[in-house]
Design an enzyme around this catalytic site. Structure first.
Site, PDB file in Angstrom:
ATOM      1  N   GLY A  46      -8.883 -18.706 -41.318  1.00 46.83           N
ATOM      2  CA  GLY A  46      -9.791 -18.468 -40.202  1.00 46.83           C
ATOM      3  C   GLY A  46      -9.161 -17.537 -39.181  1.00 46.83           C
ATOM      4  O   GLY A  46      -7.937 -17.539 -39.012  1.00 46.83           O
ATOM      5  N   GLN A  51      -8.037 -13.411 -31.283  1.00 45.23           N
ATOM      6  CA  GLN A  51      -6.701 -13.218 -31.861  1.00 45.23           C
ATOM      7  C   GLN A  51      -6.387 -11.746 -32.160  1.00 45.23           C
ATOM      8  O   GLN A  51      -5.232 -11.390 -32.345  1.00 45.23           O
ATOM      9  CB  GLN A  51      -6.554 -14.046 -33.146  1.00 45.23           C
ATOM     10  CG  GLN A  51      -6.590 -15.545 -32.896  1.00 45.23           C
ATOM     11  CD  GLN A  51      -6.566 -16.300 -34.203  1.00 45.23           C
ATOM     12  OE1 GLN A  51      -7.594 -16.525 -34.816  1.00 45.23           O
ATOM     13  NE2 GLN A  51      -5.382 -16.687 -34.647  1.00 45.23           N
ATOM     14  N   CYS A  92      -1.850 -21.751 -37.314  1.00 40.94           N
ATOM     15  CA  CYS A  92      -2.596 -20.672 -36.664  1.00 40.94           C
ATOM     16  C   CYS A  92      -1.881 -19.355 -36.929  1.00 40.94           C
ATOM     17  O   CYS A  92      -0.666 -19.286 -36.811  1.00 40.94           O
ATOM     18  CB  CYS A  92      -2.667 -20.934 -35.156  1.00 40.94           C
ATOM     19  SG  CYS A  92      -3.626 -19.709 -34.248  1.00 40.94           S
ATOM     20  N   LEU A  93      -2.650 -18.328 -37.268  1.00 45.12           N
ATOM     21  CA  LEU A  93      -2.053 -17.002 -37.498  1.00 45.12           C
ATOM     22  C   LEU A  93      -1.373 -16.474 -36.237  1.00 45.12           C
ATOM     23  O   LEU A  93      -0.494 -15.627 -36.339  1.00 45.12           O
ATOM     24  CB  LEU A  93      -3.121 -16.011 -37.979  1.00 45.12           C
ATOM     25  CG  LEU A  93      -3.619 -16.245 -39.420  1.00 45.12           C
ATOM     26  CD1 LEU A  93      -4.791 -15.326 -39.719  1.00 45.12           C
ATOM     27  CD2 LEU A  93      -2.491 -16.025 -40.433  1.00 45.12           C
ATOM     28  N   HIS A 134     -11.230 -25.361 -34.379  1.00 45.93           N
ATOM     29  CA  HIS A 134     -10.004 -24.618 -34.041  1.00 45.93           C
ATOM     30  C   HIS A 134     -10.354 -23.182 -33.608  1.00 45.93           C
ATOM     31  O   HIS A 134      -9.879 -22.696 -32.575  1.00 45.93           O
ATOM     32  CB  HIS A 134      -9.078 -24.619 -35.261  1.00 45.93           C
ATOM     33  CG  HIS A 134      -7.850 -23.773 -35.133  1.00 45.93           C
ATOM     34  ND1 HIS A 134      -6.580 -24.310 -35.113  1.00 45.93           N
ATOM     35  CD2 HIS A 134      -7.692 -22.427 -35.039  1.00 45.93           C
ATOM     36  CE1 HIS A 134      -5.691 -23.325 -34.996  1.00 45.93           C
ATOM     37  NE2 HIS A 134      -6.342 -22.165 -34.955  1.00 45.93           N
ATOM     38  N   GLU A 135     -11.214 -22.518 -34.388  1.00 43.22           N
ATOM     39  CA  GLU A 135     -11.556 -21.125 -34.086  1.00 43.22           C
ATOM     40  C   GLU A 135     -12.424 -21.025 -32.829  1.00 43.22           C
ATOM     41  O   GLU A 135     -12.283 -20.084 -32.053  1.00 43.22           O
ATOM     42  CB  GLU A 135     -12.274 -20.472 -35.286  1.00 43.22           C
ATOM     43  CG  GLU A 135     -11.477 -20.453 -36.594  1.00 43.22           C
ATOM     44  CD  GLU A 135     -10.086 -19.858 -36.473  1.00 43.22           C
ATOM     45  OE1 GLU A 135      -9.859 -19.025 -35.566  1.00 43.22           O
ATOM     46  OE2 GLU A 135      -9.218 -20.228 -37.279  1.00 43.22           O
ATOM     47  N   HIS A 138     -10.356 -20.905 -29.797  1.00 41.28           N
ATOM     48  CA  HIS A 138      -9.816 -19.568 -29.486  1.00 41.28           C
ATOM     49  C   HIS A 138     -10.785 -18.784 -28.596  1.00 41.28           C
ATOM     50  O   HIS A 138     -10.363 -18.084 -27.679  1.00 41.28           O
ATOM     51  CB  HIS A 138      -9.583 -18.754 -30.769  1.00 41.28           C
ATOM     52  CG  HIS A 138      -8.299 -19.066 -31.485  1.00 41.28           C
ATOM     53  ND1 HIS A 138      -7.059 -18.896 -30.898  1.00 41.28           N
ATOM     54  CD2 HIS A 138      -8.056 -19.491 -32.748  1.00 41.28           C
ATOM     55  CE1 HIS A 138      -6.113 -19.217 -31.780  1.00 41.28           C
ATOM     56  NE2 HIS A 138      -6.690 -19.588 -32.909  1.00 41.28           N
TER      57      HIS A 138
HETATM   58  C1  QAP Z   1      -6.900 -22.392 -38.534  1.00 36.15           C
HETATM   59  O1  QAP Z   1      -5.286 -20.999 -39.484  1.00 36.15           O
HETATM   60  C2  QAP Z   1      -6.668 -23.694 -39.227  1.00 36.15           C
HETATM   61  O2  QAP Z   1       1.846 -20.427 -39.744  1.00 36.15           O
HETATM   62  C3  QAP Z   1      -6.675 -21.183 -39.393  1.00 36.15           C
HETATM   63  O3  QAP Z   1       2.969 -18.642 -41.395  1.00 36.15           O
HETATM   64  C4  QAP Z   1      -5.499 -23.967 -39.927  1.00 36.15           C
HETATM   65  O4  QAP Z   1      -5.451 -19.524 -41.141  1.00 36.15           O
HETATM   66  C5  QAP Z   1      -7.599 -24.666 -39.146  1.00 36.15           C
HETATM   67  C6  QAP Z   1      -1.145 -19.183 -41.369  1.00 36.15           C
HETATM   68  C7  QAP Z   1      -5.309 -25.183 -40.560  1.00 36.15           C
HETATM   69  C8  QAP Z   1      -7.408 -25.874 -39.776  1.00 36.15           C
HETATM   70  C9  QAP Z   1      -6.276 -26.142 -40.494  1.00 36.15           C
HETATM   71  C10 QAP Z   1      -0.323 -19.895 -40.543  1.00 36.15           C
HETATM   72  C11 QAP Z   1      -0.577 -18.254 -42.220  1.00 36.15           C
HETATM   73  C12 QAP Z   1      -2.611 -19.346 -41.353  1.00 36.15           C
HETATM   74  C13 QAP Z   1       1.040 -19.719 -40.562  1.00 36.15           C
HETATM   75  C14 QAP Z   1      -4.744 -20.172 -40.421  1.00 36.15           C
HETATM   76  C15 QAP Z   1       1.614 -18.774 -41.426  1.00 36.15           C
HETATM   77  C16 QAP Z   1       0.795 -18.047 -42.252  1.00 36.15           C
HETATM   78  C17 QAP Z   1      -3.274 -20.100 -40.440  1.00 36.15           C
HETATM   79 CO    CO Z   2      -5.759 -20.122 -34.637  1.00 34.04          CO
END
Ligand code: QAP
Ligand code: CO
Length: 170
Positions: A46, A51, A92-93, A134-135, A138
């Site tokens: 997401g 972001q 989170c990215l 979550h999004e 943001h």
């Molecule tokens: C939000 O997050 C989310 O630390 C989206 O090194 C995440 O796409 C909602 C990511 C989990 C619910 C559950 C994170 C990629 C991606 C990192 C993501 C990383 C590489 C996070």
């Molecule tokens: Co995020």
């Protein structure tokens, strides 16, 4: 198609409140495809416009293993959220390498426009419900680490600033 730079916590621009998308025009469609490309490249599930430093109410997601089911939410509004809550590990990215538990509603209903500007309603539970909440945070300028204890949040802040210094020097 273009990869967009992703803002990293604790960047103050991550706390900007997004404005509604007025019109799903060519500019928004280009932004959607650039955000999807950026999310796929970063191996995320997401990404909110906030972001990538665009402060308009737009989210892209893809929860499929095959990475071929993009979901676009424009001007999303939660119309119902379950009383029942659940703790899930989130990442989170914008906060790479950090994962921690956050409590959120287990199921939600929302309305949003799709990538063509058509109004849709959506029922979500499980990971989809977590990801949407979550999004949507943001878009309100909120990063998931703000739900953690001040101690954890400060440790994360220090770690991110140190990692950034090291990349700048390298
Ligand atoms: C939000 O997050 C989310 O630390 C989206 O090194 C995440 O796409 C909602 C990511 C989990 C619910 C559950 C994170 C990629 C991606 C990192 C993501 C990383 C590489 C996070
Ligand atoms: Co995020």
């Amino acid at each position: 198609m273009a990869l967009l730079p992703i803002l990293c916590y604790p960047d103050p621009r991550l706390h900007t409140v997004a404005q509604p998308v007025q019109l799903v025009d060519a500019r928004i469609k280009t932004l959607i495809s650039d955000m999807l490309e950026t999310m796929y490249d970063a191996e995320g599930i997401g990404l909110a416009a906030t972001q990538v430093d665009v402060h308009e109410r737009l989210i892209v997601m893809d929860l499929s293993g095959e990475r071929n089911s993009p979901l676009v939410l424009i001007n999303p509004e939660i119309t119902w959220a379950s009383q029942e809550q659940q703790v899930n590990d989130e990442g989170c990215l914008s906060v790479p390498g950090i994962y921690d538990g956050v409590e959120r509603s287990s199921s939600i209903q929302l309305k949003a426009q799709d990538g063509e500007g058509r109004l849709r309603t959506l029922d979500a539970q499980g990971l989809l419900a977590v990801c949407i909440q979550h999004e949507m945070d943001h878009l309100l300028g909120k990063v998931f680490v703000e739900y953690l204890s001040p101690l954890k949040r400060n440790r994360i802040k220090t770690k991110m600033l140190k990692a950034r210094r090291e990349t700048v020097r390298a």
